[in-house]
Design a protein around this motif. Structure first.
Motif, PDB file in Angstrom:
ATOM      1  N   THR A  74      31.846  -6.038  57.181  1.00  0.00           N
ATOM      2  CA  THR A  74      30.470  -5.643  57.720  1.00  0.00           C
ATOM      3  C   THR A  74      29.662  -5.508  56.363  1.00  0.00           C
ATOM      4  OG1 THR A  74      31.205  -3.436  57.742  1.00  0.00           O
ATOM      5  CG2 THR A  74      31.213  -4.544  59.715  1.00  0.00           C
ATOM      6  N   LYS A 120      26.054  -3.584  54.334  1.00  0.00           N
ATOM      7  CA  LYS A 120      25.443  -2.642  54.209  1.00  0.00           C
ATOM      8  C   LYS A 120      24.439  -2.677  52.929  1.00  0.00           C
ATOM      9  CE  LYS A 120      24.843   2.481  54.591  1.00  0.00           C
ATOM     10  NZ  LYS A 120      25.695   3.840  54.832  1.00  0.00           N
ATOM     11  N   PRO A 121      23.130  -2.750  53.163  1.00  0.00           N
ATOM     12  CA  PRO A 121      22.363  -2.609  54.393  1.00  0.00           C
ATOM     13  C   PRO A 121      22.499  -3.869  55.025  1.00  0.00           C
ATOM     14  CG  PRO A 121      20.994  -3.151  52.568  1.00  0.00           C
ATOM     15  CD  PRO A 121      22.229  -2.926  51.878  1.00  0.00           C
ATOM     16  N   ALA A 122      22.018  -3.813  56.478  1.00  0.00           N
ATOM     17  CA  ALA A 122      22.158  -4.892  57.253  1.00  0.00           C
ATOM     18  C   ALA A 122      21.209  -6.323  56.844  1.00  0.00           C
ATOM     19  CB  ALA A 122      21.709  -4.396  58.664  1.00  0.00           C
ATOM     20  N   VAL A 131      24.364  -4.997  48.172  1.00  0.00           N
ATOM     21  CA  VAL A 131      24.871  -5.149  49.297  1.00  0.00           C
ATOM     22  C   VAL A 131      26.664  -4.646  49.082  1.00  0.00           C
ATOM     23  CG1 VAL A 131      25.415  -6.730  51.208  1.00  0.00           C
ATOM     24  CG2 VAL A 131      23.112  -6.812  50.107  1.00  0.00           C
TER      25      VAL A 131
END
Length: 255
Positions: free
Chosen positions: A121, A123-125, A135
């Motif tokens: 995943t 972060k940030p999106a 990121v």
């Protein structure tokens, strides 16, 4: 045939008729009860061929029910009706097949499974970010490594240059492709995170500069960002297109 014999025959037929009515009544006149059957099977680990305990077995369709595999990976459900879909579920595992459809008794509703690393995943999106944004990539699988690319190609875990070690700095429109891997587990799926640079409009500049001035003055407001609109207020409220004035000419400020 004598009269008495005819009467006996009549009474016998009448009794048989009543008996049939009673039987029909006992049946309720409705549809017969649906037949039931039993299902069972086993869930095994592809790598070790051992049973996997704690797998939830979900039955849906003509019958709804659940079961959980025991310490040997075995499960069973009794009293099943109709056609059902049997789906195994356990976090961190992928099953083959994903589900099975069954309509009769079977003791071989089996599944195999492998563990898969949780996908990375970011972060940030993904989306619009300011230049210089860092990121961070993470995976919830402990001990897993992340490999990524920025050139649009899929990451290759055999290429040590693609190993994620620090945040990715976004200074231009960038697409990150990443996967997480761990020895003894199936690699995660490849996920994509796309970022585009949002240009930050420079703050307005005032001339003359804010401060004490005598008499009436005209204040010019400009922005270093070409093409930017300037909205302002003089009552202390926050300017916005819906609540301010569009700057066109210098603002007259009285002492």
């Amino acid at each position: 045939m004598g009269k008495e014999t005819m009467i006996r025959h009549y009474l016998l037929l009448k009794c048989l008729f009543i008996f049939c009515l009673i039987l029909a009544g006992c049946g309720g006149g409705g549809s017969p009860e649906p037949s039931t059957y039993n299902l069972s099977g086993r869930v095994t680990n592809v790598e070790t061929q051992e049973g996997i305990p704690g797998v939830n077995i979900l039955l849906t369709g003509g019958f709804t029910g659940t079961a959980t595999t025991n310490e040997n990976g075995d499960w069973s459900v009794i009293g099943v009706t109709g056609t059902v879909t049997v789906t195994p579920q356990k976090e961190g595992w992928e099953f083959d097949p994903e589900f099975r459809t069954v309509s009769k008794a079977s003791s071989n509703v089996n599944f195999s499974a492998t563990t898969r690393v949780a996908a990375p995943t970011a972060k940030p999106a993904p989306g619009g970010v300011a230049a210089g944004t860092e990121v961070t990539l993470t995976t919830t699988t402990a001990g897993a490594f992340i490999y990524y690319t920025l050139d649009g190609n899929n990451p290759d875990k055999e290429d040590s240059n693609q190993l994620y070690q620090s945040p990715v700095v976004i200074n231009e429109d960038t697409t990150i492709k990443a996967t997480a891997v761990k020895e003894g587990m199936t690699d995660s799926e490849i996920v994509t995170f796309a970022y585009n640079i949002i240009i930050q409009v420079a703050a307005p500049e005032f001339s003359p500069a804010p401060g004490s001035h005598s008499g009436e003055i005209e204040v010019s407001v400009t922005s270093p960002t070409e093409g930017a609109e300037i909205w302002y207020t003089i009552d202390g409220s926050t300017p916005a297109p819906a609540s301010g004035e569009l700057y066109v000419t210098p603002i007259t400020v009285a002492e």
